[in-house]
Design a protein around this motif. Structure first.
Motif, PDB file in Angstrom:
ATOM      1  N   GLN A  32      38.798  -4.131 -40.894  1.00 11.63           N
ATOM      2  CA  GLN A  32      38.840  -4.891 -42.143  1.00 11.63           C
ATOM      3  C   GLN A  32      37.736  -4.424 -43.089  1.00 11.63           C
ATOM      4  O   GLN A  32      37.962  -4.282 -44.297  1.00 11.63           O
ATOM      5  N   GLN A  33      36.563  -4.177 -42.546  1.00 12.27           N
ATOM      6  CA  GLN A  33      35.445  -3.693 -43.359  1.00 12.27           C
ATOM      7  C   GLN A  33      35.767  -2.315 -43.926  1.00 12.27           C
ATOM      8  O   GLN A  33      35.493  -2.034 -45.100  1.00 12.27           O
ATOM      9  N   LYS A  34      36.339  -1.448 -43.112  1.00 12.58           N
ATOM     10  CA  LYS A  34      36.695  -0.099 -43.558  1.00 12.58           C
ATOM     11  C   LYS A  34      37.764  -0.160 -44.641  1.00 12.58           C
ATOM     12  O   LYS A  34      37.673   0.562 -45.641  1.00 12.58           O
ATOM     13  N   ILE A  35      38.773  -0.998 -44.466  1.00 18.74           N
ATOM     14  CA  ILE A  35      39.835  -1.147 -45.464  1.00 18.74           C
ATOM     15  C   ILE A  35      39.249  -1.633 -46.783  1.00 18.74           C
ATOM     16  O   ILE A  35      39.603  -1.134 -47.859  1.00 18.74           O
ATOM     17  N   SER A  36      38.344  -2.587 -46.725  1.00 14.40           N
ATOM     18  CA  SER A  36      37.703  -3.093 -47.932  1.00 14.40           C
ATOM     19  C   SER A  36      36.903  -1.995 -48.632  1.00 14.40           C
ATOM     20  O   SER A  36      36.955  -1.849 -49.863  1.00 14.40           O
ATOM     21  N   LYS A  37      36.176  -1.209 -47.864  1.00  8.35           N
ATOM     22  CA  LYS A  37      35.384  -0.115 -48.418  1.00  8.35           C
ATOM     23  C   LYS A  37      36.284   0.927 -49.074  1.00  8.35           C
ATOM     24  O   LYS A  37      35.994   1.417 -50.175  1.00  8.35           O
ATOM     25  N   ILE A  38      37.373   1.267 -48.417  1.00 13.29           N
ATOM     26  CA  ILE A  38      38.319   2.239 -48.974  1.00 13.29           C
ATOM     27  C   ILE A  38      38.944   1.683 -50.254  1.00 13.29           C
ATOM     28  O   ILE A  38      39.087   2.401 -51.248  1.00 13.29           O
ATOM     29  N   GLY A  39      39.298   0.411 -50.247  1.00 18.78           N
ATOM     30  CA  GLY A  39      39.864  -0.222 -51.440  1.00 18.78           C
ATOM     31  C   GLY A  39      38.905  -0.158 -52.616  1.00 18.78           C
ATOM     32  O   GLY A  39      39.312   0.139 -53.746  1.00 18.78           O
ATOM     33  N   SER A  41      36.541   2.056 -53.049  1.00 22.66           N
ATOM     34  CA  SER A  41      36.453   3.460 -53.456  1.00 22.66           C
ATOM     35  C   SER A  41      37.649   3.861 -54.306  1.00 22.66           C
ATOM     36  O   SER A  41      37.495   4.545 -55.329  1.00 22.66           O
ATOM     37  N   VAL A  42      38.831   3.442 -53.913  1.00 26.18           N
ATOM     38  CA  VAL A  42      40.041   3.766 -54.679  1.00 26.18           C
ATOM     39  C   VAL A  42      39.975   3.108 -56.057  1.00 26.18           C
ATOM     40  O   VAL A  42      40.304   3.733 -57.075  1.00 26.18           O
ATOM     41  N   GLN A  43      39.534   1.865 -56.107  1.00 32.28           N
ATOM     42  CA  GLN A  43      39.422   1.168 -57.386  1.00 32.28           C
ATOM     43  C   GLN A  43      38.401   1.871 -58.284  1.00 32.28           C
ATOM     44  O   GLN A  43      38.648   2.082 -59.480  1.00 32.28           O
ATOM     45  N   ASN A  44      37.270   2.267 -57.726  1.00 32.44           N
ATOM     46  CA  ASN A  44      36.242   2.968 -58.481  1.00 32.44           C
ATOM     47  C   ASN A  44      36.765   4.308 -59.005  1.00 32.44           C
ATOM     48  O   ASN A  44      36.558   4.660 -60.170  1.00 32.44           O
ATOM     49  N   LEU A  45      37.440   5.044 -58.150  1.00 33.03           N
ATOM     50  CA  LEU A  45      38.011   6.326 -58.543  1.00 33.03           C
ATOM     51  C   LEU A  45      39.037   6.124 -59.654  1.00 33.03           C
ATOM     52  O   LEU A  45      39.051   6.867 -60.646  1.00 33.03           O
ATOM     53  N   SER A  46      39.878   5.129 -59.516  1.00 31.12           N
ATOM     54  CA  SER A  46      40.892   4.844 -60.523  1.00 31.12           C
ATOM     55  C   SER A  46      40.257   4.536 -61.875  1.00 31.12           C
ATOM     56  O   SER A  46      40.716   5.019 -62.924  1.00 31.12           O
TER      57      SER A  46
END
Length: 59
Positions: A32-39, A41-46
């Motif tokens: 769950q922590q990893k998924i949140s971190k990836i989310g 990162s994707v939002q920041n990249l977007s």
């Protein structure tokens, strides 16, 4: 098999099952922590890509 053997096997199986459950819960928390971190990162990249595109269009 007598009752003592049965009880010992039962307790051992329960202990192993509970340990497996605890391991699964810990892995789930990490996932769950990893998924949140990836989310994030994707939002920041977007946001950066959208900003770059907007800047390119205004030039």
């Amino acid at each position: 098999m007598n009752i003592q053997d049965f009880e010992a096997q039962y307790r051992e199986a329960m202990a192993e099952t509970l340990n497996d459950l605890q391991t699964a819960v810990l892995l789930l928390a990490q996932l769950q922590q990893k998924i949140s971190k990836i989310g994030s990162s994707v939002q920041n990249l977007s946001e950066h890509v959208e900003e770059f595109i907007a800047n390119q269009k205004s030039e």
